[in-house]
Write an enzyme that holds these catalytic residues in place. Structure first.
Site, short mmCIF file in Angstrom:
data_model
loop_
_atom_site.label_atom_id
_atom_site.label_comp_id
_atom_site.label_asym_id
_atom_site.label_seq_id
_atom_site.Cartn_x
_atom_site.Cartn_y
_atom_site.Cartn_z
N SER A 137 50.03 52.29 51.34
CA SER A 137 50.08 50.96 50.45
C SER A 137 51.39 50.44 50.73
O SER A 137 52.42 50.91 50.68
CB SER A 137 49.98 51.22 49.37
OG SER A 137 48.80 51.15 48.55
N ILE A 167 42.84 25.24 35.34
CA ILE A 167 42.33 23.86 35.15
C ILE A 167 41.30 24.23 33.79
O ILE A 167 40.96 23.57 33.00
CB ILE A 167 41.37 23.56 35.99
CG1 ILE A 167 40.17 24.53 36.41
CG2 ILE A 167 42.07 23.28 37.13
CD1 ILE A 167 39.24 24.01 37.38
N GLY A 168 41.44 25.57 33.30
CA GLY A 168 40.44 25.83 32.05
C GLY A 168 39.07 25.99 32.18
O GLY A 168 38.57 25.44 31.07
N ASP A 201 48.75 42.29 43.34
CA ASP A 201 49.23 43.84 43.64
C ASP A 201 50.39 43.65 44.81
O ASP A 201 50.54 44.35 45.63
CB ASP A 201 48.12 44.46 44.12
CG ASP A 201 48.70 46.05 43.92
OD1 ASP A 201 49.48 46.66 43.31
OD2 ASP A 201 48.09 47.05 44.84
N HIS A 219 51.59 48.52 42.93
CA HIS A 219 51.25 49.71 42.20
C HIS A 219 51.98 50.91 42.78
O HIS A 219 52.16 52.05 42.26
CB HIS A 219 49.68 50.02 42.61
CG HIS A 219 49.33 50.28 43.98
ND1 HIS A 219 48.53 49.52 44.90
CD2 HIS A 219 49.34 51.43 44.49
CE1 HIS A 219 48.25 49.88 45.96
NE2 HIS A 219 48.91 51.13 45.88
#
Length: 395
Positions: free
Chosen positions: A235, A290-291, A161, A131
């Site tokens: 950050s 793995i869905g 991020d 960001h």
């Protein structure tokens, strides 16, 4: 009276003899006094660390740790051009919606985002938060020695991020990363180094308040929580231990707008190193999938599970996904994957992401109370949008 005199004379002779012995020892062994004091006297307070000292002792000063880590932390100035259309302003919100019309030609101005970064290799790779540099047209780094260098984006990862920059400059001091397997402990002293509000490199101190913290921003969270002051501009900066080793990348805070104080978060070095290695090698991050959607396993006396059971319950299965192909069903209880116990949903999400797509993984658990085993072949994880939570990026 004579008895008392003889007693005093006896004591005096031994005092004189003791002083004579002490004089002789001091003459031939000058360091004996310091040795005896160190050997038989317990420290009354905090003692300064020396080479080879126990890692559990606390130093009087953290200047050595700062001197070791601070040269690797850079200030980041990410610039982008934004176009704004001047409009007539009304105090009434209804009038604003009805009569908000352009009052002149569009104007372009430069917008600058402040942040920090950490030099992680002497050939110019820098870790920071995504960001901080997102959509930037120009990225400038201010190095510790005063040099200014231009950086380019090698790759970024929205889900954690994190972003990796490359700067072409010589004599770059890379930070020393702590062993990824040596996780920080709650109560460990940590130092946050960054560029808060653009005032220049600043060091703040605190402790590790919690590990493995979840904020529901994404599915891969494993934050280090600290009360070391983290402000806007921190950050992407370094969170280091008392030895100056990198333990995390500062990323966010819960601000005073919600009444919070001393609640900041950092990405653990193990997660940052994994993202760094993948971006440097391929330019992007690949994660396993793995869905299946899974949640906390409800435990009750009549559940049929062992009293110490851990795991997850399958809430949903993506049609045509790896779990569906492997025969995983809703309400299945997954207890092990890859031969290791599943601790909780967060643990499984992190491990799922680390699986290499196309590599078969054995999963075992319970279906309607009966044990079952299946083999899942994870595929590459599809893009997901990070969720929002009560959290502010420490830009």
């Amino acid at each position: 009276m004579k008895h008392a005199a003889r007693t005093l004379a006896f004591i005096a002779r031994f005092v004189v003899l003791g002083l004579a012995v002490a004089f002789i020892i001091g003459l031939f062994w000058p360091g004996s006094g310091a040795f005896l004091r160190q050997r038989f006297t317990a420290p009354a307070g905090i003692t300064a660390t020396t080479t080879g000292e126990s890692p559990t002792s606390s130093p009087v000063s953290y200047a050595d740790a700062v001197a070791k880590a601070a040269p690797s932390v850079v200030n980041i100035y990410a610039n982008k051009m934004v176009t704004e259309q001047p409009r007539q302003l009304y105090s009434d919100p209804v009038l604003q919606r009805i009569f908000s019309v352009p009052t002149g030609p569009a104007r372009t101005r430069r917008q600058q985002n402040l942040g920090s970064g950490v030099i992680v290799s002497d050939d110019g790779y820098v870790l920071t938060n995504n960001h901080v540099i997102a959509n930037a047209d120009d990225i400038q780094l201010l190095l510790y020695d005063g040099r200014v260098a231009k950086a380019r984006v090698v790759g970024s990862d929205d889900e954690t991020d994190l972003a990796v920059l490359k700067v072409d400059a010589g004599n770059l001091p890379a930070i020393h990363m702590t062993d990824p397997d040596r996780r920080p402990r709650v109560g460990d002293v940590v130092l946050a180094i960054g560029n808060p509000f653009g005032i220049g490199q600043t060091v703040t101190m605190g402790i590790v308040s919690a590990i493995g913290r979840q904020l529901n921003l994404s599915s891969l969270e494993n934050f280090i929580q600290t009360d070391a002051a983290i402000n806007f501009g921190n950050s992407g900066g370094a969170l280091v231990n008392a030895h100056g080793e990198l333990v995390g990348i500062n990323t966010s805070l819960i601000g005073q707008a919600v009444g919070a104080e001393g609640i900041g978060f950092a990405i653990p070095v193990a997660s940052a190193r994994n993202v760094l290695d993948q971006i440097v090698q391929t330019g992007h991050v690949v994660r396993g999938w793995i869905g299946a959607d899974y949640g906390v396993l409800p435990i009750s006396a009549d559940s049929g599970l062992p009293s110490a059971a851990r795991g997850v319950v399958v809430n949903d299965v993506s049609p045509g996904g790896p779990a569906a192909i492997a025969g995983i069903q809703q309400r299945d209880v997954l207890l092990k994957i890859g031969g290791e116990d599943i601790l909780d949903p967060s643990d499984l999400r992190r491990r799922e992401a680390s699986f290499k797509p196309g590599t078969a993984i054995e999963v075992s658990g319970l279906r309607s109370g009966a044990p079952f085993t299946s083999t899942i072949t994870p595929s590459q994880r599809p893009p997901t949008a990070p969720m929002q939570a009560l959290q502010t990026p420490a830009r």
